[in-house]
Design a protein around this motif. Structure first.
Motif, PDB file in Angstrom:
ATOM      1  N   GLU A  90     -34.448  -7.277  60.168  1.00 21.35           N
ATOM      2  CA  GLU A  90     -32.849  -7.894  60.203  1.00 21.35           C
ATOM      3  C   GLU A  90     -31.692  -7.252  59.362  1.00 21.35           C
ATOM      4  O   GLU A  90     -32.450  -6.608  58.251  1.00 21.35           O
ATOM      5  CB  GLU A  90     -33.369  -9.351  59.686  1.00 21.35           C
ATOM      6  N   GLN A  91     -30.783  -7.283  59.664  1.00 23.86           N
ATOM      7  CA  GLN A  91     -29.751  -6.571  59.143  1.00 23.86           C
ATOM      8  C   GLN A  91     -28.998  -7.765  58.140  1.00 23.86           C
ATOM      9  O   GLN A  91     -28.314  -7.080  57.204  1.00 23.86           O
ATOM     10  CB  GLN A  91     -28.449  -6.165  60.022  1.00 23.86           C
ATOM     11  N   ASN A  92     -29.113  -8.691  58.077  1.00 21.82           N
ATOM     12  CA  ASN A  92     -28.717  -9.855  57.412  1.00 21.82           C
ATOM     13  C   ASN A  92     -29.386  -9.974  56.289  1.00 21.82           C
ATOM     14  O   ASN A  92     -30.302 -10.754  56.043  1.00 21.82           O
ATOM     15  CB  ASN A  92     -28.351 -11.237  58.045  1.00 21.82           C
ATOM     16  N   VAL A  93     -29.156  -9.106  54.995  1.00 26.64           N
ATOM     17  CA  VAL A  93     -30.028  -9.051  54.139  1.00 26.64           C
ATOM     18  C   VAL A  93     -30.138 -10.481  53.054  1.00 26.64           C
ATOM     19  O   VAL A  93     -31.251 -10.801  52.775  1.00 26.64           O
ATOM     20  CB  VAL A  93     -29.441  -7.904  53.050  1.00 26.64           C
ATOM     21  N   PRO A  94     -29.098 -10.943  53.057  1.00 25.24           N
ATOM     22  CA  PRO A  94     -29.150 -12.302  52.211  1.00 25.24           C
ATOM     23  C   PRO A  94     -29.887 -13.542  52.861  1.00 25.24           C
ATOM     24  O   PRO A  94     -30.888 -13.806  51.960  1.00 25.24           O
ATOM     25  CB  PRO A  94     -27.577 -12.888  52.045  1.00 25.24           C
ATOM     26  N   LEU A  95     -29.914 -13.626  54.109  1.00 15.79           N
ATOM     27  CA  LEU A  95     -30.652 -14.772  54.607  1.00 15.79           C
ATOM     28  C   LEU A  95     -32.255 -14.165  54.682  1.00 15.79           C
ATOM     29  O   LEU A  95     -33.146 -14.854  54.645  1.00 15.79           O
ATOM     30  CB  LEU A  95     -30.242 -14.792  56.116  1.00 15.79           C
ATOM     31  N   SER A  96     -32.517 -12.944  54.948  1.00 14.89           N
ATOM     32  CA  SER A  96     -33.765 -12.303  54.970  1.00 14.89           C
ATOM     33  C   SER A  96     -34.253 -12.429  53.707  1.00 14.89           C
ATOM     34  O   SER A  96     -35.408 -13.039  53.584  1.00 14.89           O
ATOM     35  CB  SER A  96     -33.800 -10.790  55.128  1.00 14.89           C
ATOM     36  N   LEU A  97     -33.803 -12.304  52.543  1.00 18.87           N
ATOM     37  CA  LEU A  97     -34.237 -12.546  51.163  1.00 18.87           C
ATOM     38  C   LEU A  97     -34.369 -13.820  50.948  1.00 18.87           C
ATOM     39  O   LEU A  97     -35.489 -14.359  50.132  1.00 18.87           O
ATOM     40  CB  LEU A  97     -33.436 -12.179  49.989  1.00 18.87           C
ATOM     41  N   GLU A  98     -33.837 -14.830  51.615  1.00 19.36           N
ATOM     42  CA  GLU A  98     -33.979 -16.312  51.340  1.00 19.36           C
ATOM     43  C   GLU A  98     -35.418 -16.675  52.123  1.00 19.36           C
ATOM     44  O   GLU A  98     -36.033 -17.764  51.571  1.00 19.36           O
ATOM     45  CB  GLU A  98     -32.908 -17.068  51.894  1.00 19.36           C
ATOM     46  N   ILE A  99     -35.613 -16.175  53.119  1.00 20.46           N
ATOM     47  CA  ILE A  99     -36.674 -16.641  54.058  1.00 20.46           C
ATOM     48  C   ILE A  99     -37.924 -15.844  53.776  1.00 20.46           C
ATOM     49  O   ILE A  99     -38.916 -16.479  53.983  1.00 20.46           O
ATOM     50  CB  ILE A  99     -36.351 -16.498  55.538  1.00 20.46           C
ATOM     51  N   ALA A 100     -37.746 -14.705  53.025  1.00 20.02           N
ATOM     52  CA  ALA A 100     -38.902 -13.582  52.977  1.00 20.02           C
ATOM     53  C   ALA A 100     -39.815 -14.047  51.786  1.00 20.02           C
ATOM     54  O   ALA A 100     -39.056 -14.257  50.740  1.00 20.02           O
ATOM     55  CB  ALA A 100     -38.629 -12.103  53.272  1.00 20.02           C
ATOM     56  N   ALA A 123     -39.427 -10.921  47.446  1.00 17.67           N
ATOM     57  CA  ALA A 123     -38.219 -11.439  47.750  1.00 17.67           C
ATOM     58  C   ALA A 123     -37.662 -11.956  46.422  1.00 17.67           C
ATOM     59  O   ALA A 123     -36.342 -11.083  45.902  1.00 17.67           O
ATOM     60  CB  ALA A 123     -38.082 -12.386  48.857  1.00 17.67           C
ATOM     61  N   GLU A 124     -38.259 -12.546  45.469  1.00 15.94           N
ATOM     62  CA  GLU A 124     -37.869 -12.957  44.153  1.00 15.94           C
ATOM     63  C   GLU A 124     -37.469 -11.761  43.413  1.00 15.94           C
ATOM     64  O   GLU A 124     -36.562 -11.696  42.561  1.00 15.94           O
ATOM     65  CB  GLU A 124     -38.835 -13.915  43.762  1.00 15.94           C
ATOM     66  N   GLU A 125     -38.485 -10.675  43.285  1.00 16.46           N
ATOM     67  CA  GLU A 125     -38.289  -9.561  42.341  1.00 16.46           C
ATOM     68  C   GLU A 125     -37.078  -8.712  42.947  1.00 16.46           C
ATOM     69  O   GLU A 125     -36.268  -8.345  42.106  1.00 16.46           O
ATOM     70  CB  GLU A 125     -39.605  -8.664  42.610  1.00 16.46           C
ATOM     71  N   LEU A 126     -36.810  -8.682  44.194  1.00 14.70           N
ATOM     72  CA  LEU A 126     -35.726  -7.788  44.602  1.00 14.70           C
ATOM     73  C   LEU A 126     -34.480  -8.585  44.715  1.00 14.70           C
ATOM     74  O   LEU A 126     -33.462  -7.506  45.042  1.00 14.70           O
ATOM     75  CB  LEU A 126     -36.188  -7.167  46.013  1.00 14.70           C
ATOM     76  N   ASP A 134     -30.295  -4.075  42.277  1.00 15.70           N
ATOM     77  CA  ASP A 134     -29.643  -2.968  42.781  1.00 15.70           C
ATOM     78  C   ASP A 134     -30.382  -1.868  43.639  1.00 15.70           C
ATOM     79  O   ASP A 134     -29.779  -1.061  44.419  1.00 15.70           O
ATOM     80  CB  ASP A 134     -29.002  -1.752  41.608  1.00 15.70           C
ATOM     81  N   LEU A 135     -31.740  -1.815  43.573  1.00 24.09           N
ATOM     82  CA  LEU A 135     -32.759  -1.060  44.258  1.00 24.09           C
ATOM     83  C   LEU A 135     -32.351  -1.539  45.575  1.00 24.09           C
ATOM     84  O   LEU A 135     -32.675  -0.659  46.673  1.00 24.09           O
ATOM     85  CB  LEU A 135     -34.234  -1.456  43.783  1.00 24.09           C
ATOM     86  N   ILE A 136     -32.319  -2.697  46.075  1.00 25.39           N
ATOM     87  CA  ILE A 136     -32.118  -3.165  47.512  1.00 25.39           C
ATOM     88  C   ILE A 136     -30.921  -2.773  48.109  1.00 25.39           C
ATOM     89  O   ILE A 136     -30.856  -2.100  49.112  1.00 25.39           O
ATOM     90  CB  ILE A 136     -31.894  -4.740  47.382  1.00 25.39           C
ATOM     91  N   ARG A 137     -29.658  -2.688  47.210  1.00 25.95           N
ATOM     92  CA  ARG A 137     -28.350  -2.191  47.788  1.00 25.95           C
ATOM     93  C   ARG A 137     -28.678  -0.694  48.129  1.00 25.95           C
ATOM     94  O   ARG A 137     -28.247  -0.225  48.817  1.00 25.95           O
ATOM     95  CB  ARG A 137     -27.284  -2.505  46.928  1.00 25.95           C
ATOM     96  N   GLY A 138     -29.229   0.243  47.009  1.00 24.58           N
ATOM     97  CA  GLY A 138     -29.096   1.433  46.976  1.00 24.58           C
ATOM     98  C   GLY A 138     -29.960   1.897  48.105  1.00 24.58           C
ATOM     99  O   GLY A 138     -29.764   2.672  49.090  1.00 24.58           O
TER     100      GLY A 138
END
Length: 234
Positions: A191-201, A218-221, A225-229
């Motif tokens: 999925e390209q929608n990162v915020p929603l992916s982090l909410e559900i994963a 998901a909680e850790e990441l 900045d590691l995710i964004r980079g």
């Protein structure tokens, strides 16, 4: 439930995946993120048997998948919602579900599942005699998910389910993913929608240039900045 170790995939001379490792535990969602061309779809297609692995191992519930035909992989308990939906445009909604149900040797079970899909997706029941190619993008996505669920999978592979959808339909798709997760269905989500992916994963794996660059809960990441980079990496 699903274990991928050292997965390599080549497209001719192009080394698309380079030693990818990931896991999906029973009843959880693992989100596979990354920039375009990072290798996300290649990973899903290798698990589904639609892309030949050139190295590594893929196991589902302890059974090796590499070398199995795609239809055998689906029968083993893995459903696939491909990128771009890929519904059978010239067939009606009901015919799409009947085709998916043909994998079942028990005709009564196939009919039961088709009825269950019509109950879960009322819009499909309303459109049951309409050709799938005439459905809206969101309706086609619902049909693609329903079609995958017709095999009664224990693991669902979803490739960009929100791609090209209006915001309201994106929310509906992720609400559905949350419902399926609550029912105990495991999922590997590209999925390209990162915020929603982090909410559900539950877990997140980020690919960059065919390799795993970041992995963790998901909680850790979330907010890291590691995710964004890693996500913006080419």
């Amino acid at each position: 439930m699903l274990t991928v170790r050292g997965l390599d995939v080549h497209y001719g001379s192009v080394h698309a995946l380079k030693g990818v490792d990931l896991e999906v535990a029973r009843g959880t969602v693992t989100a596979l993120l990354g920039a375009n061309g990072a290798g996300k779809t290649s990973t899903l297609m290798a698990v589904a048997g639609a892309r030949r692995a050139s190295g590594g191992a893929i196991e589902f519930e302890g059974r090796a998948l590499i070398g199995m035909r795609p239809e055998a992989i689906i029968r083993s308990g893995i459903g696939v919602v491909p990128e771009g939906r890929r519904v059978f445009a010239s067939l009606t909604v009901e015919e799409n579900l009947r085709v998916a149900g043909s994998l079942h040797t028990d005709r009564a079970e196939a009919e039961r599942l088709r009825g269950a899909m019509m109950e879960r997706f009322p819009i499909l029941a309303e459109r049951r005699t309409q050709r799938a190619g005439l459905l809206s993008g969101g309706e086609q996505q619902m049909l693609a998910i329903a079609r995958a669920l017709m095999s009664a999978p224990r693991l669902l592979l979803l490739d960009e389910p929100s791609l090209g959808l209006a915001p309201q339909m994106v929310d509906r798709v992720f609400d559905l993913i949350a419902e399926l997760k609550a029912e105990g269905l495991a999922m590997l989500l590209v999925e390209q929608n990162v915020p929603l992916s982090l909410e559900i994963a539950d877990r997140v794996v980020v690919l960059a240039n065919g390799r795993v660059s970041v992995a963790g809960t998901a909680e850790e990441l979330a907010g890291s900045d590691l995710i964004r980079g890693a996500y913006l990496a080419a």
